[in-house]
Write an enzyme that holds these catalytic residues in place. Structure first.
Site, PDB file in Angstrom:
ATOM      1  N   SER A 142     144.761  37.609  71.789  1.00 17.17           N
ATOM      2  CA  SER A 142     144.542  36.702  70.807  1.00 17.17           C
ATOM      3  C   SER A 142     143.063  37.402  69.952  1.00 17.17           C
ATOM      4  O   SER A 142     142.675  38.260  70.707  1.00 17.17           O
ATOM      5  CB  SER A 142     143.937  35.259  71.190  1.00 17.17           C
ATOM      6  N   TYR A 155     139.808  29.638  77.170  1.00 16.64           N
ATOM      7  CA  TYR A 155     140.671  30.548  76.373  1.00 16.64           C
ATOM      8  C   TYR A 155     140.039  31.585  76.008  1.00 16.64           C
ATOM      9  O   TYR A 155     140.661  32.757  76.087  1.00 16.64           O
ATOM     10  CB  TYR A 155     141.084  29.685  75.199  1.00 16.64           C
TER      11      TYR A 155
HETATM   12  P1  NAD Z   1     153.362  27.449  71.757  1.00 14.72           P
HETATM   13  O1  NAD Z   1     152.643  26.121  72.233  1.00 14.72           O
HETATM   14  O2  NAD Z   1     154.212  27.261  70.697  1.00 14.72           O
HETATM   15  O3  NAD Z   1     154.334  28.094  72.824  1.00 14.72           O
HETATM   16  C1  NAD Z   1     153.888  28.409  74.316  1.00 14.72           C
HETATM   17  C2  NAD Z   1     154.908  28.464  75.096  1.00 14.72           C
HETATM   18  O4  NAD Z   1     154.598  28.767  76.528  1.00 14.72           O
HETATM   19  C3  NAD Z   1     156.035  27.499  75.008  1.00 14.72           C
HETATM   20  O5  NAD Z   1     157.369  28.371  75.234  1.00 14.72           O
HETATM   21  C4  NAD Z   1     155.881  26.782  76.322  1.00 14.72           C
HETATM   22  O6  NAD Z   1     156.869  26.049  76.913  1.00 14.72           O
HETATM   23  C5  NAD Z   1     155.336  28.017  77.395  1.00 14.72           C
HETATM   24  N1  NAD Z   1     154.621  27.428  78.378  1.00 14.72           N
HETATM   25  C6  NAD Z   1     153.576  26.572  78.653  1.00 14.72           C
HETATM   26  N2  NAD Z   1     152.912  26.255  79.994  1.00 14.72           N
HETATM   27  C7  NAD Z   1     154.030  27.338  80.618  1.00 14.72           C
HETATM   28  C8  NAD Z   1     154.013  27.400  82.199  1.00 14.72           C
HETATM   29  N3  NAD Z   1     153.117  26.753  82.891  1.00 14.72           N
HETATM   30  N4  NAD Z   1     154.912  28.342  82.276  1.00 14.72           N
HETATM   31  C9  NAD Z   1     155.689  28.873  81.660  1.00 14.72           C
HETATM   32  N5  NAD Z   1     155.997  28.625  80.221  1.00 14.72           N
HETATM   33  C10 NAD Z   1     155.058  27.934  79.821  1.00 14.72           C
HETATM   34  O7  NAD Z   1     152.302  28.297  71.472  1.00 14.72           O
HETATM   35  P2  NAD Z   1     152.031  29.641  70.842  1.00 14.72           P
HETATM   36  O8  NAD Z   1     151.148  29.720  69.560  1.00 14.72           O
HETATM   37  O9  NAD Z   1     153.560  30.262  70.478  1.00 14.72           O
HETATM   38  O10 NAD Z   1     151.438  30.640  71.725  1.00 14.72           O
HETATM   39  C11 NAD Z   1     152.204  31.812  72.422  1.00 14.72           C
HETATM   40  C12 NAD Z   1     150.798  32.743  72.889  1.00 14.72           C
HETATM   41  O11 NAD Z   1     150.068  33.348  71.447  1.00 14.72           O
HETATM   42  C13 NAD Z   1     149.874  32.074  73.767  1.00 14.72           C
HETATM   43  O12 NAD Z   1     149.363  33.001  74.875  1.00 14.72           O
HETATM   44  C14 NAD Z   1     148.627  32.094  72.765  1.00 14.72           C
HETATM   45  O13 NAD Z   1     147.436  31.991  73.407  1.00 14.72           O
HETATM   46  C15 NAD Z   1     148.997  33.077  71.986  1.00 14.72           C
HETATM   47  N6  NAD Z   1     148.198  33.105  70.426  1.00 14.72           N
HETATM   48  C16 NAD Z   1     148.649  31.953  69.678  1.00 14.72           C
HETATM   49  C17 NAD Z   1     147.703  31.900  68.511  1.00 14.72           C
HETATM   50  C18 NAD Z   1     148.271  30.899  67.413  1.00 14.72           C
HETATM   51  O14 NAD Z   1     147.383  30.691  66.269  1.00 14.72           O
HETATM   52  N7  NAD Z   1     149.253  30.231  67.611  1.00 14.72           N
HETATM   53  C19 NAD Z   1     146.825  32.862  67.890  1.00 14.72           C
HETATM   54  C20 NAD Z   1     146.477  33.914  69.119  1.00 14.72           C
HETATM   55  C21 NAD Z   1     147.230  33.830  70.249  1.00 14.72           C
END
Ligand code: NAD
Length: 260
Positions: A142, A155
């Protein structure tokens, strides 16, 4: 570009992970998806990947906040796929509160999934990749792996940890045909961020769309969300031959967030 490659994408039942699984499958890779959600919706996603792209897609339900289940998951996924070329460590969660109010249980959960699962996943994948003499580990970190924001102690600590871990894995494997890189997205409009938009809309007493604009204007100079499909394309690049000398890096996709 990735025909015949075998990939795992953690946390791929929604958001960024799902888009990355889609992009890897579109490029020809067989994929194992993982994450929580309704069984029939997940089965639809799995089938849709197979039908759209003519690849094999599998789903494994594993809680990656547990060390052993993460290692077992990678092992099982590699058995299903008949090997492992690409591991995308994507699963992640968020919680916001000041340090003094941050619940211990939330701290532990975020460190376990956002950081430790990356370590355990890589530790299980590397011996398989070493045997093959090749592999790609892609960690979804991130902008918070590079800079901080208030109320995101766990985080930010976890994501800075992921960026450091990425460099160590890259160095340890530089002569073994295995690369390791981190993608550092800014705001992407997924369920993880939607919760933060909703909280901001309540706090400011404005509509969801006004809150979304406010969120962007605070941090992301482009004033546009990064698209999940753009992250998918970046993962395909990092998994491709063109990226064989790209290792230990952070690929920032943040509309200019970290340029200020
Ligand atoms: P999201 O909530 O849409 O997806 C998260 C996924 O992780 C889902 O499939 C969920 O079921 C799974 N998950 C949650 N707990 C779990 C567990 N204990 N075991 C297995 N799977 C589990 O979120 P997202 O925004 O798509 O995030 C995905 C990644 O991207 C994360 O690591 C997040 O930190 C990173 N990220 C997101 C953003 C953003 O703005 N959305 C920005 C930077 C980084």
């Amino acid at each position: 570009m990735l025909k015949g490659k075998r990939a795992i994408v953690t946390g791929s039942t929604s958001g960024i992970g799902l888009a990355i699984a889609d992009a890897l499958a579109a490029a020809g890779a067989d994929v194992v998806i993982n994450g929580f959600g309704a069984a029939d919706a997940i089965e639809q996603e799995r089938l849709s990947l197979e039908n759209k792209y003519g690849i094999k897609a599998y789903y494994l339900n594993a809680d990656l906040s547990q060390a052993q289940s993460t290692r077992d998951f990678v092992q099982q996924a590699a058995e299903l796929l008949g090997g492992l070329d690409i591991l995308v460590n994507n699963a992640g969660i968020q919680h916001t509160a000041n340090v003094e109010d941050f619940p211990t249980e939330r701290w532990d959960a975020i460190i376990a999934l956002n950081l430790s699962a990356v370590f355990h996943g890589a530790a299980a994948a590397l011996p398989i990749m070493h045997k093959q003499g090749a592999g790609r580990i892609i960690n979804i970190a991130s902008v918070h792996g590079l800079v901080a924001s208030v109320q995101k102690s766990a985080y930010v600590a976890a994501k800075h940890g992921v960026v450091g871990l990425t460099k160590v894995i890259a160095l340890e494997n530089a002569q073994k045909g295995v690369t390791c890189n981190a993608i550092c997205p800014g705001w992407v409009r997924t369920s993880l961020v939607e919760k933060q938009i909703e909280a901001l809309s309540v706090k400011l007493g404005v509509s969801i769309e006004e809150a979304a604009r406010e969120l962007l204007s605070e941090k992301q100079p482009s004033l546009q969300f990064v698209l999940p499909a753009q992250l998918g394309a970046a993962a395909v690049f990092l998994a491709s031959d063109a990226a064989s000398q790209t290792t230990g890096t952070t690929l920032t996709m943040d509309g200019g967030w970290t340029a200020r």
